[in-house]
Structures are given as C-alpha cells and as structure tokens.
Design a protein around this motif. Structure first.
Motif, PDB file in Angstrom:
ATOM      1  N   SER A  37      -5.891  -0.711   2.823  1.00 62.08           N
ATOM      2  CA  SER A  37      -5.199   0.297   3.614  1.00 62.08           C
ATOM      3  C   SER A  37      -5.821   1.654   3.329  1.00 62.08           C
ATOM      4  O   SER A  37      -6.410   1.862   2.274  1.00 62.08           O
ATOM      5  CB  SER A  37      -3.709   0.325   3.259  1.00 62.08           C
ATOM      6  OG  SER A  37      -3.057   1.363   3.933  1.00 62.08           O
ATOM      7  N   LEU A  40      -1.614   5.305   1.085  1.00 63.29           N
ATOM      8  CA  LEU A  40      -0.957   4.848  -0.130  1.00 63.29           C
ATOM      9  C   LEU A  40       0.400   5.545  -0.219  1.00 63.29           C
ATOM     10  O   LEU A  40       0.493   6.759  -0.080  1.00 63.29           O
ATOM     11  CB  LEU A  40      -1.821   5.198  -1.342  1.00 63.29           C
ATOM     12  CG  LEU A  40      -1.443   4.646  -2.693  1.00 63.29           C
ATOM     13  CD1 LEU A  40      -1.420   3.121  -2.656  1.00 63.29           C
ATOM     14  CD2 LEU A  40      -2.430   5.119  -3.737  1.00 63.29           C
ATOM     15  N   TYR A  41       1.459   4.761  -0.386  1.00 60.73           N
ATOM     16  CA  TYR A  41       2.812   5.312  -0.442  1.00 60.73           C
ATOM     17  C   TYR A  41       3.226   5.580  -1.882  1.00 60.73           C
ATOM     18  O   TYR A  41       2.745   4.931  -2.807  1.00 60.73           O
ATOM     19  CB  TYR A  41       3.803   4.362   0.234  1.00 60.73           C
ATOM     20  CG  TYR A  41       3.555   4.218   1.710  1.00 60.73           C
ATOM     21  CD1 TYR A  41       3.948   5.216   2.586  1.00 60.73           C
ATOM     22  CD2 TYR A  41       2.900   3.108   2.216  1.00 60.73           C
ATOM     23  CE1 TYR A  41       3.706   5.104   3.942  1.00 60.73           C
ATOM     24  CE2 TYR A  41       2.649   2.992   3.570  1.00 60.73           C
ATOM     25  CZ  TYR A  41       3.051   3.986   4.431  1.00 60.73           C
ATOM     26  OH  TYR A  41       2.804   3.882   5.756  1.00 60.73           O
ATOM     27  N   ASN A  43       5.486   4.740  -3.942  1.00 65.38           N
ATOM     28  CA  ASN A  43       6.436   3.830  -4.573  1.00 65.38           C
ATOM     29  C   ASN A  43       5.666   2.918  -5.518  1.00 65.38           C
ATOM     30  O   ASN A  43       4.451   2.872  -5.515  1.00 65.38           O
ATOM     31  CB  ASN A  43       7.251   3.029  -3.546  1.00 65.38           C
ATOM     32  CG  ASN A  43       6.392   2.161  -2.663  1.00 65.38           C
ATOM     33  OD1 ASN A  43       5.217   1.966  -2.915  1.00 65.38           O
ATOM     34  ND2 ASN A  43       6.983   1.641  -1.611  1.00 65.38           N
ATOM     35  N   ASP A  45       5.386  -0.269  -5.602  1.00 65.85           N
ATOM     36  CA  ASP A  45       4.827  -1.500  -5.053  1.00 65.85           C
ATOM     37  C   ASP A  45       3.558  -1.277  -4.240  1.00 65.85           C
ATOM     38  O   ASP A  45       2.833  -2.221  -3.956  1.00 65.85           O
ATOM     39  CB  ASP A  45       5.862  -2.184  -4.151  1.00 65.85           C
ATOM     40  CG  ASP A  45       7.096  -2.604  -4.928  1.00 65.85           C
ATOM     41  OD1 ASP A  45       6.969  -2.829  -6.147  1.00 65.85           O
ATOM     42  OD2 ASP A  45       8.164  -2.707  -4.314  1.00 65.85           O
ATOM     43  N   SER A  46       3.288  -0.066  -3.835  1.00 70.28           N
ATOM     44  CA  SER A  46       2.158   0.231  -2.968  1.00 70.28           C
ATOM     45  C   SER A  46       0.863   0.292  -3.776  1.00 70.28           C
ATOM     46  O   SER A  46       0.742   1.066  -4.724  1.00 70.28           O
ATOM     47  CB  SER A  46       2.387   1.556  -2.241  1.00 70.28           C
ATOM     48  OG  SER A  46       1.313   1.844  -1.401  1.00 70.28           O
ATOM     49  N   LYS A  47      -0.095  -0.549  -3.390  1.00 67.81           N
ATOM     50  CA  LYS A  47      -1.401  -0.606  -4.048  1.00 67.81           C
ATOM     51  C   LYS A  47      -2.474  -0.693  -2.976  1.00 67.81           C
ATOM     52  O   LYS A  47      -2.239  -1.196  -1.880  1.00 67.81           O
ATOM     53  CB  LYS A  47      -1.513  -1.827  -4.954  1.00 67.81           C
ATOM     54  CG  LYS A  47      -0.563  -1.835  -6.106  1.00 67.81           C
ATOM     55  CD  LYS A  47      -0.726  -3.084  -6.926  1.00 67.81           C
ATOM     56  CE  LYS A  47       0.339  -3.131  -8.006  1.00 67.81           C
ATOM     57  NZ  LYS A  47       0.275  -4.342  -8.798  1.00 67.81           N
ATOM     58  N   LYS A  95      -3.041   2.657  -7.552  1.00 66.81           N
ATOM     59  CA  LYS A  95      -1.702   2.952  -7.038  1.00 66.81           C
ATOM     60  C   LYS A  95      -1.412   4.422  -7.305  1.00 66.81           C
ATOM     61  O   LYS A  95      -2.025   5.051  -8.172  1.00 66.81           O
ATOM     62  CB  LYS A  95      -0.648   2.035  -7.638  1.00 66.81           C
ATOM     63  CG  LYS A  95      -0.343   2.229  -9.076  1.00 66.81           C
ATOM     64  CD  LYS A  95       0.763   1.271  -9.483  1.00 66.81           C
ATOM     65  CE  LYS A  95       1.229   1.585 -10.893  1.00 66.81           C
ATOM     66  NZ  LYS A  95       2.339   0.739 -11.288  1.00 66.81           N
ATOM     67  N   ASN A 125       7.183   8.026   0.564  1.00 64.92           N
ATOM     68  CA  ASN A 125       7.833   6.878   1.168  1.00 64.92           C
ATOM     69  C   ASN A 125       9.097   7.357   1.885  1.00 64.92           C
ATOM     70  O   ASN A 125      10.023   7.839   1.253  1.00 64.92           O
ATOM     71  CB  ASN A 125       8.174   5.849   0.085  1.00 64.92           C
ATOM     72  CG  ASN A 125       8.585   4.527   0.696  1.00 64.92           C
ATOM     73  OD1 ASN A 125       8.513   4.329   1.892  1.00 64.92           O
ATOM     74  ND2 ASN A 125       9.004   3.619  -0.164  1.00 64.92           N
TER      75      ASN A 125
END
Length: 127
Positions: A37, A40-41, A43, A45-47, A95, A125
């Motif tokens: 992607s 990158l958000y 949070n 969980d976003s990687k 991340k 996010n």
C-alpha cells in the motif's frame, strides 16, 4: 546408432538444455518492487510490506534466486518503526509510530542500475 552415440547425443542435449535454462530461467534480468500500500494508517495493525522480486527473461520470478536489496529511509525516519529489514530476501516491513506525515524510502538492489524511491503517506485512522 550405437550406445556411445546415443549417450553422447543425450549428454549434448542435456547440456544445451541446462545452458538455456540457466540463461533464460535462472538469471535475473530486472528487479520489480511490490508494495502492499502507499498509505499507512496510525493504528497498530497497519503495516506496509515492500518486496524486491527478481524477474527472469520470461517475466516471472527467477526460481531459487534472491535479490539483495538495501532499503534507506530518506525522509520521515522518526515517523515509522521497522519491523523487518531483510537484505538477502529484499523485504522491508514497516508500521507507523504516532504522527502523520510522509516517508520516502530509497530502494537499491544489487541487480538494478539506479535506485527507486517510494513515497508513503501516513494518515490518521478515521474509523
């Protein structure tokens, strides 16, 4: 044909096949980069996974080969955390820490002539 002629013909054909397989299937002609992607958000969980893929002359991944790749963070080093930086396999997993911004990553493979840069936006996010 005698047995000697048959063995000689088989050896020559197998040698020719091995040479052609090495030149066209197992040799690396270029390196493509796959990125999961460009956003990158913020949070946990976003990687983002950035992978260097060695490509043979047919346009497929070269089997049994690695693309030795160096990843350099040009901008925004304090905005991300590096989870994995594997030089041999050409994989970078990052991340976000806690702030939005922009990260620029320069990628240089052993098999590429020029480096490639990727710009990744870190956004809050909103969900």
């Amino acid at each position: 044909m005698s047995k000697v002629e048959i063995y000689f013909t088989v050896i020559v054909l197998m040698s020719l096949f091995a040479l052609l397989a090495h030149q066209y299937i197992f040799s690396i002609y270029e390196v493509e980069y796959k990125i999961s992607s460009r956003v990158l958000y913020l949070n946990s969980d976003s990687k983002i996974v950035l992978e260097a893929v060695p490509v043979n002359s047919f346009g497929f991944r070269a089997p049994f080969r690695n693309s030795y790749t160096k990843f350099s963070i040009i901008q925004g080093k304090d905005l991300i955390e590096i989870e994995e930086n594997n030089y041999e396999k050409g994989i970078l997993i990052i991340k976000a820490k806690a702030e939005p911004g922009t990260v620029v990553i320069r990628v240089k493979s052993k098999f590429s002539l020029l480096p490639t840069e990727f710009e990744i936006k870190i956004v809050p996010n909103l969900a």
